[in-house]
Design a protein around this motif. Sequence first.
Motif, PDB file in Angstrom:
ATOM      1  N   VAL A  80      36.412 -42.200 -25.748  1.00 25.71           N
ATOM      2  CA  VAL A  80      35.300 -42.217 -26.707  1.00 25.71           C
ATOM      3  C   VAL A  80      35.767 -42.528 -28.128  1.00 25.71           C
ATOM      4  O   VAL A  80      35.012 -43.083 -28.925  1.00 25.71           O
ATOM      5  CB  VAL A  80      34.512 -40.878 -26.643  1.00 25.71           C
ATOM      6  CG1 VAL A  80      35.319 -39.742 -27.238  1.00 25.71           C
ATOM      7  CG2 VAL A  80      33.155 -40.982 -27.335  1.00 25.71           C
ATOM      8  N   PHE A  81      37.033 -42.186 -28.422  1.00 21.48           N
ATOM      9  CA  PHE A  81      37.566 -42.486 -29.759  1.00 21.48           C
ATOM     10  C   PHE A  81      38.311 -43.823 -29.820  1.00 21.48           C
ATOM     11  O   PHE A  81      39.047 -44.070 -30.775  1.00 21.48           O
ATOM     12  CB  PHE A  81      38.523 -41.378 -30.214  1.00 21.48           C
ATOM     13  CG  PHE A  81      37.855 -40.060 -30.466  1.00 21.48           C
ATOM     14  CD1 PHE A  81      36.883 -39.937 -31.443  1.00 21.48           C
ATOM     15  CD2 PHE A  81      38.193 -38.938 -29.721  1.00 21.48           C
ATOM     16  CE1 PHE A  81      36.263 -38.707 -31.682  1.00 21.48           C
ATOM     17  CE2 PHE A  81      37.576 -37.714 -29.954  1.00 21.48           C
ATOM     18  CZ  PHE A  81      36.610 -37.592 -30.932  1.00 21.48           C
ATOM     19  N   TYR A  83      37.567 -46.529 -30.742  1.00 19.38           N
ATOM     20  CA  TYR A  83      37.324 -47.295 -31.980  1.00 19.38           C
ATOM     21  C   TYR A  83      38.343 -46.957 -33.065  1.00 19.38           C
ATOM     22  O   TYR A  83      38.493 -47.695 -34.024  1.00 19.38           O
ATOM     23  CB  TYR A  83      35.895 -47.080 -32.489  1.00 19.38           C
ATOM     24  CG  TYR A  83      35.497 -45.639 -32.722  1.00 19.38           C
ATOM     25  CD1 TYR A  83      35.839 -44.986 -33.900  1.00 19.38           C
ATOM     26  CD2 TYR A  83      34.771 -44.925 -31.760  1.00 19.38           C
ATOM     27  CE1 TYR A  83      35.484 -43.663 -34.116  1.00 19.38           C
ATOM     28  CE2 TYR A  83      34.417 -43.605 -31.962  1.00 19.38           C
ATOM     29  CZ  TYR A  83      34.777 -42.976 -33.133  1.00 19.38           C
ATOM     30  OH  TYR A  83      34.417 -41.667 -33.339  1.00 19.38           O
ATOM     31  N   GLU A  84      39.005 -45.829 -32.917  1.00 16.70           N
ATOM     32  CA  GLU A  84      40.015 -45.477 -33.924  1.00 16.70           C
ATOM     33  C   GLU A  84      41.341 -46.187 -33.675  1.00 16.70           C
ATOM     34  O   GLU A  84      42.213 -46.208 -34.537  1.00 16.70           O
ATOM     35  CB  GLU A  84      40.255 -43.963 -33.919  1.00 16.70           C
ATOM     36  CG  GLU A  84      38.991 -43.178 -34.256  1.00 16.70           C
ATOM     37  CD  GLU A  84      39.281 -41.789 -34.777  1.00 16.70           C
ATOM     38  OE1 GLU A  84      40.426 -41.319 -34.631  1.00 16.70           O
ATOM     39  OE2 GLU A  84      38.351 -41.181 -35.332  1.00 16.70           O
ATOM     40  N   TYR A  85      41.516 -46.727 -32.472  1.00 15.21           N
ATOM     41  CA  TYR A  85      42.827 -47.254 -32.100  1.00 15.21           C
ATOM     42  C   TYR A  85      42.951 -48.773 -32.245  1.00 15.21           C
ATOM     43  O   TYR A  85      44.032 -49.312 -32.087  1.00 15.21           O
ATOM     44  CB  TYR A  85      43.176 -46.825 -30.669  1.00 15.21           C
ATOM     45  CG  TYR A  85      43.139 -45.317 -30.520  1.00 15.21           C
ATOM     46  CD1 TYR A  85      43.755 -44.498 -31.460  1.00 15.21           C
ATOM     47  CD2 TYR A  85      42.469 -44.708 -29.458  1.00 15.21           C
ATOM     48  CE1 TYR A  85      43.712 -43.115 -31.351  1.00 15.21           C
ATOM     49  CE2 TYR A  85      42.427 -43.334 -29.339  1.00 15.21           C
ATOM     50  CZ  TYR A  85      43.045 -42.543 -30.288  1.00 15.21           C
ATOM     51  OH  TYR A  85      42.994 -41.173 -30.181  1.00 15.21           O
ATOM     52  N   PHE A  86      41.840 -49.442 -32.453  1.00 10.07           N
ATOM     53  CA  PHE A  86      41.894 -50.896 -32.614  1.00 10.07           C
ATOM     54  C   PHE A  86      41.587 -51.265 -34.058  1.00 10.07           C
ATOM     55  O   PHE A  86      40.810 -50.579 -34.727  1.00 10.07           O
ATOM     56  CB  PHE A  86      40.905 -51.583 -31.665  1.00 10.07           C
ATOM     57  CG  PHE A  86      41.258 -51.402 -30.207  1.00 10.07           C
ATOM     58  CD1 PHE A  86      42.251 -52.191 -29.620  1.00 10.07           C
ATOM     59  CD2 PHE A  86      40.636 -50.431 -29.436  1.00 10.07           C
ATOM     60  CE1 PHE A  86      42.602 -52.007 -28.284  1.00 10.07           C
ATOM     61  CE2 PHE A  86      40.990 -50.237 -28.105  1.00 10.07           C
ATOM     62  CZ  PHE A  86      41.970 -51.022 -27.528  1.00 10.07           C
ATOM     63  N   GLU A  87      42.184 -52.337 -34.503  1.00  8.99           N
ATOM     64  CA  GLU A  87      41.964 -52.796 -35.883  1.00  8.99           C
ATOM     65  C   GLU A  87      40.837 -53.827 -35.963  1.00  8.99           C
ATOM     66  O   GLU A  87      40.641 -54.466 -36.989  1.00  8.99           O
ATOM     67  CB  GLU A  87      43.261 -53.381 -36.457  1.00  8.99           C
ATOM     68  CG  GLU A  87      44.290 -52.321 -36.826  1.00  8.99           C
ATOM     69  CD  GLU A  87      43.814 -51.374 -37.932  1.00  8.99           C
ATOM     70  OE1 GLU A  87      42.977 -51.784 -38.756  1.00  8.99           O
ATOM     71  OE2 GLU A  87      44.268 -50.220 -37.944  1.00  8.99           O
ATOM     72  N   THR A  88      40.122 -53.996 -34.870  1.00 10.98           N
ATOM     73  CA  THR A  88      39.006 -54.943 -34.844  1.00 10.98           C
ATOM     74  C   THR A  88      37.713 -54.181 -35.131  1.00 10.98           C
ATOM     75  O   THR A  88      37.696 -52.953 -35.119  1.00 10.98           O
ATOM     76  CB  THR A  88      38.886 -55.597 -33.459  1.00 10.98           C
ATOM     77  OG1 THR A  88      38.695 -54.557 -32.492  1.00 10.98           O
ATOM     78  CG2 THR A  88      40.147 -56.366 -33.109  1.00 10.98           C
ATOM     79  N   ASP A  89      36.622 -54.892 -35.377  1.00 10.55           N
ATOM     80  CA  ASP A  89      35.319 -54.246 -35.485  1.00 10.55           C
ATOM     81  C   ASP A  89      35.006 -53.563 -34.157  1.00 10.55           C
ATOM     82  O   ASP A  89      35.264 -54.129 -33.083  1.00 10.55           O
ATOM     83  CB  ASP A  89      34.225 -55.273 -35.824  1.00 10.55           C
ATOM     84  CG  ASP A  89      34.192 -55.603 -37.315  1.00 10.55           C
ATOM     85  OD1 ASP A  89      35.028 -55.052 -38.062  1.00 10.55           O
ATOM     86  OD2 ASP A  89      33.337 -56.417 -37.715  1.00 10.55           O
ATOM     87  N   MET A  90      34.442 -52.368 -34.243  1.00  8.96           N
ATOM     88  CA  MET A  90      34.205 -51.593 -33.025  1.00  8.96           C
ATOM     89  C   MET A  90      32.827 -50.923 -33.077  1.00  8.96           C
ATOM     90  O   MET A  90      32.346 -50.543 -34.138  1.00  8.96           O
ATOM     91  CB  MET A  90      35.274 -50.487 -32.874  1.00  8.96           C
ATOM     92  CG  MET A  90      36.712 -50.976 -32.737  1.00  8.96           C
ATOM     93  SD  MET A  90      37.046 -51.908 -31.213  1.00  8.96           S
ATOM     94  CE  MET A  90      36.921 -50.634 -29.959  1.00  8.96           C
TER      95      MET A  90
END
Lengths: 277, 352
Positions: A80-81, A83-90
């Motif tokens: 669920v998190f 989005y914190e691990y990628f540097e792309t828009d999430m």
Amino acid sequence: MTTAMNSQDGMKKQNGGSVAAEDLVDLKCVFERPQSLSDKPFHYCPGCSHGTYHRLIAEMIDEFGFMDRTVGICPVGCAVFAYEYFETDMIEASHGRAPAVATGVKRALPDRFVFTYQGDGDLASIGMGEIIHAAARGERITVFFVNNGIFGMTGGQMAPTSLIGQKTTTSVDGRDARATGHPIRVCELLSNLEGVAYMARVALTSPKNINTCRKYMRKAIRAQTEDVGLGLVEVLSPCPVQWGMSPGDALHHIEEDVVKEFPPGEFVDKLADPVKA
Amino acid sequence: MPAKMQLTKGNEALAMGAIAGGCDCFFGYPITPQNEVPEVLSYEMPKRGRVFVQAESEVASINMVYGAAAAGKRAMTSSSSPGVSLMMEGLSYIACAELPCLIVNVMRGGPGLGSITPSQGDYFQACKGGGHGDYHSVVLAPWNVQEMYEFPALAFELADRYRCPAMLLADGVLGAMMEPAEISDDAPPPNVPEKPWATNGRNGRAHKNVVNSLVIDPYGLRDHNLKLQAKYKAMECETRWDTRDVDDAEILVVAYGISARLALSGCKLARKKGIKAGLLRPITLFPFPSKQIAECARNKKRILVVELSAGQMVEDVRLAVNGDVPVDFYGEMGGVIPSPAEVCEKIVEAAQ
């Protein structure tokens, strides 16, 4: 990707900047964090392969040069998190709906690279409707699917992918087929749909298999970027904590037992099809 | 071609209004009585290079809207009561993630599968949240075909201004009725504000954007809620309402949407019988014109609220006047539509 500047930065971080930069110009960086992966430490349990899969996705985004035009959709579940691990828009979707959210993004912005990251509870249980129809429509999205046969985040309940006899917190005597049915094989189920351009399953259990996974992922991405259809890679992933096994035993369990229910391999490959190509 | 007066069906006007309002993406699932909306958009959108997708369900529809709105586009869906119920989880996520979009509800009789006949039984759902958690949508209630055409643009404008979902709350009469309305099929594109928060690919942006409704830290989630509540308070300046013949009225009738049409006819009949009745019509149901109702009710003998429900908006009217003026209610349910004469009778009763 590898440059003298990167290798210096890497060494400075490791050695607290104590090594003089001019001494390092001949050193070559052989391993580093992909640019598309953030430096936030993963929250995943020891022995879990979500982190491995995240890294592979980030490697792919770097390899294809997509960091600037990627929109990723996260699931509800252990990842669920994400989005914190990628540097792309999430985007964080509601449980199971990532393929619908991805459809909205991709239809709105057809030239972006759009991926979903989904577990087996998210994709094969609550979100089965969305993935089937996204596949049937041949949405130009890439689905990274993690099958660990259990609801990890909520505490180890039975999933639609749990093996017969598997003990979970909602099947304490082992999964009983008469009461709860049989495991759902997602690749086999979806491969009947014309909109699927590429679909494969691999066990994330060894360096060799990780390389195979990379190969599959490249094709699942090309299915989107070459406008062929939906691409999906299912990874068989260990959940040592909720399986009640050591990380090593969990990997053996996948290689000995899980693969019998979920055979690895490529199920659909329209990229290789000369008629389609 | 300039807008011209033409005999138009409400649902078709709404579809053309969505196009005039700059809708980039439509996602929807068939349900009566709003089917002309997706039918018209299924050919009008692609020929303008815009997106139309018939989704597999209302659940998928609202999540496609979530994705397209997150990507920075003007996105909408249209449905009717049971279908809108299915969208409530998604609407709550959209409100929390602060995504502008438009949800149309052409209401039908409920509860349950109910009927396909007109109703106003979804006021609570539309105005009091509907989904889980403390949130609101802007809610607009058209009362004629002209407003069915004009309100999608207004809804998108308000949604963009406040980064919130907007709902257009119509009903089966407004969707199916035909009347003259000024409609354009090539309205100039509206001014859409920049959306620097959109998850549309970084494209050189120094930071990534994240669209999310998960705030795991309790204090963080409290602060996010306070921010949302402050936004809802700030929306009060967008309150819209309409009054007819209220200055000398002794009976104030409050009604919205199709009920307001019936109520206005009822008021006119009452005046012929010597009873001074006037109408206040809330146009925004959220924000609700509480102050305006309280102000208007000050010198009135009684208030009569008319709805196609068991009495939902009447609660907000009672809160607005806070006991200063007696409030009566007249409602019909299940798709039964009262006649102006029946409304007039209730006005006469209230006046006695």
